[in-house]
Write an enzyme that holds these catalytic residues in place. Structure first.
Site, PDB file in Angstrom:
ATOM      1  CG  ASP A  21      -1.618  -1.150   1.588  1.00 15.93           C
ATOM      2  OD1 ASP A  21      -1.558  -2.115   0.831  1.00 15.93           O
ATOM      3  OD2 ASP A  21      -2.276  -1.150   2.642  1.00 15.93           O
ATOM      4  CD  GLU A 195      -6.998  -5.006   4.155  1.00 17.22           C
ATOM      5  OE1 GLU A 195      -6.429  -5.737   4.961  1.00 17.22           O
ATOM      6  OE2 GLU A 195      -6.735  -5.011   2.950  1.00 17.22           O
TER       7      GLU A 195
HETATM    8  C1  FRU Z   1      -3.901  -3.582   2.776  1.00 17.07           C
HETATM    9  C2  FRU Z   1      -3.238  -4.002   4.071  1.00 17.07           C
HETATM   10  C3  FRU Z   1      -3.569  -3.037   5.174  1.00 17.07           C
HETATM   11  C4  FRU Z   1      -2.437  -3.214   6.122  1.00 17.07           C
HETATM   12  C5  FRU Z   1      -1.273  -3.472   5.205  1.00 17.07           C
HETATM   13  C6  FRU Z   1      -0.259  -4.441   5.733  1.00 17.07           C
HETATM   14  O1  FRU Z   1      -3.277  -4.051   1.637  1.00 17.07           O
HETATM   15  O2  FRU Z   1      -3.631  -5.313   4.393  1.00 17.07           O
HETATM   16  O3  FRU Z   1      -4.842  -3.227   5.736  1.00 17.07           O
HETATM   17  O4  FRU Z   1      -2.246  -2.095   6.936  1.00 17.07           O
HETATM   18  O5  FRU Z   1      -1.821  -3.967   3.994  1.00 17.07           O
HETATM   19  O6  FRU Z   1       0.870  -4.492   4.917  1.00 17.07           O
END
Ligand code: FRU
Length: 473
Positions: A21, A195
């Site tokens: 992300d 998320e």
């Molecule tokens: C989304 C996610 C988030 C988390 C991160 C962990 O892709 O799962 O929810 O903070 O990636 O790398």
């Protein structure tokens, strides 16, 4: 450097190792900061850090040292960053405005929210001594804080993903937070965990009003499988988000398989976002080396009424500074059945754009074609859909979930913009009303772009086809 077989030439990717992300997107004094979920020691997901890159134009990126490392409270999961111009946090120690990053500490058994601050334009970061600032309330998934200053109620507002809904918190100082409200359990898509939320206000095109848009990533549960971004349109009064639509309505920001965890830049007047260009279904297996994953092209956001429905619209940021000599410029092309309009390509990245003046064809096809391989886009007028077929697009066997025909509903095609990089295609149709982002990993090196019409004619107007400079130079 930056010239490996599957190295995107237009899209940000880390020099090496794993990225997911985008995090902490913030603009300050001419610099766009892009932090990102990063594992500096491996090509697969692992203990998360915040990697860091900056850009002056959202196109050319410079990778900087890691901004945040895991610690005794856990890994550094996704989050956001703001410029605390008023020093509400009291964390300012230099002449620069203090930047505050708000992120999730992911411990062995729980997730909680913490902050860090920078007094040197986002280069070095100090974690706040009183972390966490929001402890875990007994909720397994409790993460990805996105914070903005809510002008009307004069406070910071945080959107936080919590299981399959969004919690909103408010704070005067980024340190003390109170729960404002909860949105979502009965709204939208729930095929997976929610998320990376973002709450933004957008003007409605051609109208004298603004609406609030709540962006929520969901994994899995996408229309074509895996992780995807949905959004809700409504009102926000500083406490509650009230959705305009009926609870069962689902709105997808991007119908492709490879656009996730997208959020907007803070402290920038225009709404611009960027997404992670992959899918949790196979992100850990894609065949690029020595890095995994790239970000999407940054996209401007707008809100438009389409057939009476508020629709999030996206357009790529201006790429004209990278344009090389046109391959095709300002042409009108008539595609007749059984004829192929073929353009030989030197290289990628490639930018293509056209208006569709008239179409009597049942299908209009754009094919990125090698000798043995092809990636095909089909605009199907009968089925009223767009399909991207990547079943024969090169390497597909790294994951059995990768090869696919992915679909997006579309009643009528008026125009398209296409951005083709080494391993990705981003398709914007009807002035950004609909978008599809997809990865592919070709094995060959010589390609043509073929345009065809089936059972009728397609007239393309203002056709523009350009190779683009690499942004790594
Ligand atoms: C989304 C996610 C988030 C988390 C991160 C962990 O892709 O799962 O929810 O903070 O990636 O790398």
């Amino acid at each position: 450097m930056y010239d490996e077989q599957y190295r995107p030439q237009l899209h940000f990717s880390p020099k090496e190792n794993w990225m997911n992300d985008p995090n902490g997107l913030v603009y300050y004094k001419g610099e766009y900061h892009l932090f990102y979920q990063y594992h500096p020691h491996s090509m697969v997901w692992g203990p998360m850090h915040w990697g860091h890159a900056v850009s002056k134009d959202l196109l050319h990126w410079e990778e900087l040292p890691i901004a945040l490392y895991p610690d005794e409270l856990g890994q550094i999961f996704s989050g956001s960053a703001v410029v605390d111009t008023q020093n509400t946090s009291g964390l300012k120690t230099s002449d620069e405005d203090v930047m505050v990053a708000i992120f999730t500490h992911h411990g062995e058994d729980n997730e909680k929210q913490s902050i860090a601050y920078s007094n040197d334009r986002g280069i070095t970061w100090v974690k706040y001594a009183g972390n966490p600032i929001i402890p875990n309330p007994g909720q397994k998934d409790f993460r990805d804080p996105k914070v903005f200053w809510h002008e009307e109620s004069e406070k910071w507002v945080m959107s936080l993903a919590s299981g399959d809904c969004i919690r909103f918190y408010g704070s005067p100082n980024l340190i003390d937070w109170e729960l404002l409200s909860v949105f979502g359990s009965e709204y939208g898509a729930h095929g997976g965990v929610w998320e990376c939320p973002d709450l933004i206000q957008l003007p409605v095109e051609g109208e004298d009003q603004k609406k609030w848009v709540l962006i929520v990533s969901i994994n899995p549960g996408g229309p074509n499988g895996g992780s995807v971004v949905q959004y809700f349109v409504g009102e926000f009064d500083g406490v509650e988000f009230v959705c305009d639509d009926r609870p069962e309505v689902v709105k997808w920001a991007d119908f492709g398989r490879d656009f996730y965890a997208a959020v907007t830049w803070s402290n920038f007047p225009e709404p611009i976002w960027i997404g992670w260009m992959s899918n949790w279904q196979y992100a850990n297996q894609v065949p690029s080396e020595p890095f995994r994953s790239a970000m999407s092209i940054p996209r401007k956001l707008g809100l438009r009424r389409v057939d009476g429905e508020f629709t999030l619209v996206q357009s790529p940021i201006d790429l004209s500074s990278l344009f090389k000599k046109a391959v095709v410029s300002n042409e009108t092309i008539t595609l007749r059945p059984s004829e192929i309009y073929q353009v030989k390509l030197d290289n990628r990245p490639l930018f293509a754009k056209a208006n569709v003046l008239n179409s009597t064809a049942s299908e209009f096809l754009i094919t990125f074609r090698g000798e043995q391989e092809r990636l095909e886009i089909v605009f199907d007028q009968k089925r009223k859909e767009v399909r991207i077929d990547r079943r024969d697009s090169g390497q597909i066997s790294f994951s059995e979930l990768f090869a696919s025909i992915d679909r997006m509903p579309l009643a009528r095609l008026n125009d398209f913009t296409l951005i083709l990089d080494k391993t990705s295609i981003e398709l914007f149709v009807n002035q950004g009303n609909r978008v599809m982002t997809e990865l592919f990993f070709p094995l060959e090196s010589e390609f043509t772009l073929d345009f065809r019409a089936l059972d009728g004619e397609v007239i393309l107007e203002n056709v523009e086809l350009r190779h683009l400079e690499s942004t790594w130079k």
